[in-house]
Scaffold this active site. Sequence first.
Site, PDB file in Angstrom:
ATOM      1  CB  CYS A 132      -0.929  -0.007   1.213  1.00 61.70           C
ATOM      2  SG  CYS A 132      -1.951   1.470   1.327  1.00 61.70           S
ATOM      3  CB  CYS A 135      -0.481   2.500   4.067  1.00 61.43           C
ATOM      4  SG  CYS A 135      -1.957   1.798   3.356  1.00 61.43           S
ATOM      5  CG  ASP A 136       3.194   1.136   4.475  1.00 63.50           C
ATOM      6  OD1 ASP A 136       2.789   1.649   5.534  1.00 63.50           O
ATOM      7  OD2 ASP A 136       2.919  -0.025   4.138  1.00 63.50           O
TER       8      ASP A 136
END
Length: 316
Positions: A132, A135-136
């Site tokens: 992701c 997200c990261d």
Amino acid sequence: MYKSIVIGTGPAGLTAAIYLARANLNPLVIEGPEPGGQLTTTTEVENFPGFPEGIMGPELMANMRKQAERFGAEFRTGWINSVDTSKRPFTLTLEGGETLQAETLIISTGASAKYLGIPGERDNVGRGVSTCATCDGFFFRGKKIIVVGGGDSAMEEANFLTRFASEVVLVHRREELRASKIMQDRARENPKITWALNRTPLEVIATGMGVTGLKVLNNETGKEEVIETQGLFVAIGHTPNTKFLNGQIDTDEIGYIKVKPGSSETNVPGIFACGDVQDNKYRQAITAAGSGCMAALDAEKFLEGSAVHDWSGAVS
Ligand code: NAP
């Protein structure tokens, strides 16, 4: 017999449970093989509103669960073998043969990111391997990153990651990309993206400190190569967790549940879907939570007998 059973404990299912429990509907929440959902496989979550310093994914999910329990949601762990949606109350059969019945069902079983299944990959999830970028990506500021995949997701993730990375290498197992032309063009025009096509990933190389490289097979030369990297984003698609429904609820061709636009209603009155199991587009914890709230309110309204079912089969 339950008024409502929620299947799945990611942000969608737990938000639905909080709303149902606060409406005194005493939901039963069924926790499957990945309690807490995809957020439990990530580290810090910095984009969930309300946490200015960020919060760890597992902690956020534990908090949501506590919140649902506080208002009376009941939890149990179980693997659902089959569902009978042909008549109300709906019947769920758990592995082991036990059956449960509910007047409404909320399906929030999510979608699972596909992994390559190569050595070193799963061991380094959260330590350099991610599925992701939203997200990261932030954690890879100034670093070299590999994105694996040749579809729209890979192009999108690669483009997004160039905001942070010093260089993004796109690794794909064939010469031709599957992605749409517009997405390919956008990636090809991005000077921070370099290409390693015709390379099949073989192994994630890591030290105790994190990922250092990806071993690939060069399909042109037949030789193995190591591409150095500090991060690996696997973007080879998602699988919605809808197999257990055995085709009883309308889905798209990939398996995502179709909901009536602007609601959580499926084609079966009394069955609602929320979160990634019905969302191939946004896939965020906050959008999943929002749709979980919608599903709970739709179920509540249905139980009051005031729901209007004008499902026409339109795709959202
Ligand atoms: P996808 O289109 O199925 O592409 C998956 C890619 O991963 C393919 O290139 C495939 O290679 C590769 N792959 C699969 N398994 C692999 C393996 N084991 N090892 C190495 N490579 C592997 O999936 P997606 O990109 O997630 O897209 C899914 C759907 O969402 C598509 O309809 C897409 O258009 C849509 N989407 C749209 C947008 C957008 O418009 N903004 C963004 C994301 C996704 P091969 O090509 O060799 O099979």
